[in-house]
Design a protein around this motif. Structure first.
Motif, PDB file in Angstrom:
ATOM      1  N   VAL A 181      -6.140   5.024  -2.717  1.00 27.31           N
ATOM      2  CA  VAL A 181      -5.451   5.707  -3.815  1.00 27.31           C
ATOM      3  C   VAL A 181      -4.192   6.362  -3.267  1.00 27.31           C
ATOM      4  O   VAL A 181      -4.253   7.174  -2.352  1.00 27.31           O
ATOM      5  N   MET A 182      -3.047   5.995  -3.817  1.00 29.21           N
ATOM      6  CA  MET A 182      -1.766   6.608  -3.450  1.00 29.21           C
ATOM      7  C   MET A 182      -1.583   6.721  -1.924  1.00 29.21           C
ATOM      8  O   MET A 182      -1.366   7.808  -1.388  1.00 29.21           O
ATOM      9  N   VAL A 183      -1.699   5.605  -1.234  1.00 35.15           N
ATOM     10  CA  VAL A 183      -1.469   5.599   0.215  1.00 35.15           C
ATOM     11  C   VAL A 183      -0.026   5.157   0.469  1.00 35.15           C
ATOM     12  O   VAL A 183       0.381   4.075   0.037  1.00 35.15           O
ATOM     13  N   PRO A 184       0.771   6.001   1.154  1.00 35.33           N
ATOM     14  CA  PRO A 184       2.138   5.586   1.450  1.00 35.33           C
ATOM     15  C   PRO A 184       2.160   4.693   2.689  1.00 35.33           C
ATOM     16  O   PRO A 184       1.352   4.862   3.594  1.00 35.33           O
ATOM     17  N   TYR A 215       4.414  -2.646  -3.905  1.00 39.62           N
ATOM     18  CA  TYR A 215       4.843  -1.315  -3.476  1.00 39.62           C
ATOM     19  C   TYR A 215       5.456  -0.596  -4.667  1.00 39.62           C
ATOM     20  O   TYR A 215       6.269  -1.167  -5.379  1.00 39.62           O
ATOM     21  N   GLU A 216       5.040   0.656  -4.852  1.00 42.09           N
ATOM     22  CA  GLU A 216       5.661   1.441  -5.925  1.00 42.09           C
ATOM     23  C   GLU A 216       6.011   2.798  -5.348  1.00 42.09           C
ATOM     24  O   GLU A 216       5.115   3.535  -4.917  1.00 42.09           O
ATOM     25  N   GLY A 236       7.102   3.503  -2.545  1.00 43.36           N
ATOM     26  CA  GLY A 236       6.636   3.618  -1.168  1.00 43.36           C
ATOM     27  C   GLY A 236       5.128   3.684  -1.017  1.00 43.36           C
ATOM     28  O   GLY A 236       4.613   3.778   0.094  1.00 43.36           O
ATOM     29  N   PHE A 237       4.403   3.625  -2.146  1.00 47.60           N
ATOM     30  CA  PHE A 237       2.931   3.610  -2.092  1.00 47.60           C
ATOM     31  C   PHE A 237       2.423   2.177  -2.269  1.00 47.60           C
ATOM     32  O   PHE A 237       3.050   1.367  -2.957  1.00 47.60           O
ATOM     33  N   LEU A 238       1.259   1.902  -1.653  1.00 48.44           N
ATOM     34  CA  LEU A 238       0.660   0.574  -1.763  1.00 48.44           C
ATOM     35  C   LEU A 238      -0.045   0.411  -3.097  1.00 48.44           C
ATOM     36  O   LEU A 238      -0.743   1.320  -3.545  1.00 48.44           O
ATOM     37  N   LEU A 239       0.091  -0.749  -3.709  1.00 54.56           N
ATOM     38  CA  LEU A 239      -0.686  -1.087  -4.906  1.00 54.56           C
ATOM     39  C   LEU A 239      -1.438  -2.373  -4.633  1.00 54.56           C
ATOM     40  O   LEU A 239      -0.834  -3.403  -4.324  1.00 54.56           O
ATOM     41  N   LEU A 240      -2.771  -2.317  -4.735  1.00 55.07           N
ATOM     42  CA  LEU A 240      -3.588  -3.504  -4.470  1.00 55.07           C
ATOM     43  C   LEU A 240      -3.762  -4.308  -5.754  1.00 55.07           C
ATOM     44  O   LEU A 240      -3.937  -3.729  -6.823  1.00 55.07           O
ATOM     45  N   PRO A 241      -3.753  -5.632  -5.654  1.00 51.83           N
ATOM     46  CA  PRO A 241      -4.094  -6.425  -6.834  1.00 51.83           C
ATOM     47  C   PRO A 241      -5.568  -6.220  -7.177  1.00 51.83           C
ATOM     48  O   PRO A 241      -6.353  -5.818  -6.320  1.00 51.83           O
ATOM     49  N   LYS A 242      -5.928  -6.510  -8.431  1.00 50.25           N
ATOM     50  CA  LYS A 242      -7.302  -6.204  -8.863  1.00 50.25           C
ATOM     51  C   LYS A 242      -8.200  -7.441  -8.949  1.00 50.25           C
ATOM     52  O   LYS A 242      -9.376  -7.337  -9.266  1.00 50.25           O
ATOM     53  N   GLU A 243      -7.631  -8.611  -8.691  1.00 57.88           N
ATOM     54  CA  GLU A 243      -8.419  -9.842  -8.848  1.00 57.88           C
ATOM     55  C   GLU A 243      -9.550  -9.921  -7.829  1.00 57.88           C
ATOM     56  O   GLU A 243      -9.550  -9.203  -6.827  1.00 57.88           O
ATOM     57  N   ASN A 244     -10.477 -10.818  -8.082  1.00 52.76           N
ATOM     58  CA  ASN A 244     -11.621 -10.985  -7.190  1.00 52.76           C
ATOM     59  C   ASN A 244     -11.188 -11.519  -5.814  1.00 52.76           C
ATOM     60  O   ASN A 244     -10.132 -12.108  -5.667  1.00 52.76           O
ATOM     61  N   GLY A 245     -12.046 -11.300  -4.831  1.00 51.53           N
ATOM     62  CA  GLY A 245     -11.702 -11.691  -3.463  1.00 51.53           C
ATOM     63  C   GLY A 245     -10.631 -10.755  -2.945  1.00 51.53           C
ATOM     64  O   GLY A 245     -10.637  -9.558  -3.213  1.00 51.53           O
ATOM     65  N   MET A 246      -9.672 -11.297  -2.200  1.00 52.75           N
ATOM     66  CA  MET A 246      -8.588 -10.468  -1.661  1.00 52.75           C
ATOM     67  C   MET A 246      -7.573 -10.093  -2.738  1.00 52.75           C
ATOM     68  O   MET A 246      -6.808  -9.156  -2.561  1.00 52.75           O
ATOM     69  N   GLY A 247      -7.524 -10.859  -3.818  1.00 49.90           N
ATOM     70  CA  GLY A 247      -6.603 -10.541  -4.914  1.00 49.90           C
ATOM     71  C   GLY A 247      -5.225 -11.135  -4.737  1.00 49.90           C
ATOM     72  O   GLY A 247      -4.395 -11.027  -5.626  1.00 49.90           O
ATOM     73  N   PHE A 248      -4.972 -11.783  -3.588  1.00 52.85           N
ATOM     74  CA  PHE A 248      -3.647 -12.421  -3.444  1.00 52.85           C
ATOM     75  C   PHE A 248      -3.662 -13.756  -4.170  1.00 52.85           C
ATOM     76  O   PHE A 248      -4.710 -14.303  -4.514  1.00 52.85           O
TER      77      PHE A 248
END
Ligand code: MG
Length: 345
Positions: A124-127, A321-322, A324-336
């Motif tokens: 959560v909100m990791v720069p 990136y938003e 300077g913070f990381l945003l993870l995709p939400k899809e299954n597996g790694m999400g990429f």
């Protein structure tokens, strides 16, 4: 399960300079692991300093393919990771690629993102810091401008005069800095002088100041350092960490060194138990491997996962990136998601 690969050149937006060399392109071998009409992807990133050549990486992947084709995904991931880890010594990047692909595939098969599958809270909100390679003042100024959204800069040092480098950076920004020396300093008194000076320049940590073999000197510096000292080249796997013997206050964990997420997690747990700081880093990886590592970002003290910003032709998308913070995709597996045609079928 069917395993195939694609040999790829990632092209840098700016030639990338560290203390030992400057590069325009970097090699990654992408893999695709297919079972039950689902596909897991992985990446072996092979910068020259890693010391793992494409030929031996491909030979390992072929061996892995021969092993995996006799199995379906009906055994636990651990079975495959154990077996693949023992196929040949070395080949850390190839093992990391397989670790990422297996976790990606198993996440998709179980209908869960990797973090949920593993019981890891999403970050959560990791720069993240963004890396500025060694360059002319004009180019440094451009790169600093381009990194405007990011809260922390990581500076590649180990130049002839690193104090002058920091003074130059300070003409353009007062942001906190991570300084990565890439083994560029060798005299312990000089190193301590640099660290004392940098502590007054809003430098937050210094990474791998001295060559790997200067272990006793590094411990001497760490005992006296006003800044966290972070091992990178000195600590690749869990066994190196167990033998670090307080030479550093923290370590930079990278998937291409650790052989993947499974051992990276073991290293994080060891650090938490032994009061060692955790930095999560990447090599010159695409959005594939960097997104995989970003799932662990909530467990780190420092995060340096900016590699996807470096290229003109990243074949994957995932982590974003938003501010300077990381945003993870939400899809299954790694999400990429693969966005370029890397395989003909
Ligand atoms: Mg480093």
């Amino acid at each position: 399960m069917d395993l195939s690969f694609s040999n790829y050149q990632l092209v840098f937006k700016h030639p990338f300079g560290v203390s030992s060399n400057t590069r325009r392109e970097t090699t990654s071998i992408f893999i695709r692991l297919q079972a039950e009409n689902l596909v897991g992807y992985g990446e072996a990133c092979l910068p020259p300093y890693l010391g793992e050549r494409p030929e031996e990486t491909l030979a390992f992947i072929e061996k892995a393919a021969a092993f995996l084709k006799d199995f379906g995904p009906d055994r636990p991931a651990k079975f495959f990771l154990d077996a693949l880890g023992q196929l040949s010594p070395g080949c850390h990047a190839a093992k990391a690629a397989l670790d990422i692909a297996i976790h990606d595939l198993y996440g998709k098969l179980s209908g869960l993102p990797y973090g949920a599958m593993m019981g890891i809270d999403p970050p959560v909100m990791v720069p993240t810091s963004v890396t500025i390679g060694i360059d002319s003042e004009e180019k440094l100024a451009t790169k600093i401008r381009e990194a405007e959204a990011f809260k922390i800069l990581k500076i590649k040092a180990g130049t002839k005069d690193d104090k002058e480098l920091i003074r130059t950076i300070r003409r353009y920004t007062d942001k906190p800095l991570y300084v990565d020396v890439n083994q560029g300093w060798s005299d312990k008194n000089m190193v301590l002088d640099q660290l004392n000076w940098m502590a007054e320049q809003n430098v937050v940590l210094v990474e791998q100041p001295m060559p790997m073999h200067l272990v006793d000197e590094m411990r001497w510096v760490t005992e006296r350092s006003p800044l966290p000292t972070i091992a990178d080249e000195s600590v690749k796997r869990l066994s190196d960490l167990e033998n670090m013997n307080e030479a550093f206050t923290g370590i930079n964990i990278k998937l291409m060194k650790s052989t993947g997420l499974r051992e990276a997690l073991k290293m994080i747990h060891y650090c938490k138990k032994n009061n060692i700081q955790v930095m999560l880093g990447c090599m010159a990886e695409s959005s594939c491997a960097t997104t995989a590592m970003a799932h662990l970002a909530g467990m780190a003290d420092f995060v340096d996962l900016d590699a996807p910003l470096l290229y003109t032709n990243d074949p994957f998308e995932g982590l974003s990136y938003e501010d300077g913070f990381l945003l993870l995709p939400k899809e299954n597996g790694m999400g990429f998601r693969l966005k370029s045609q890397l395989w003909s079928s």
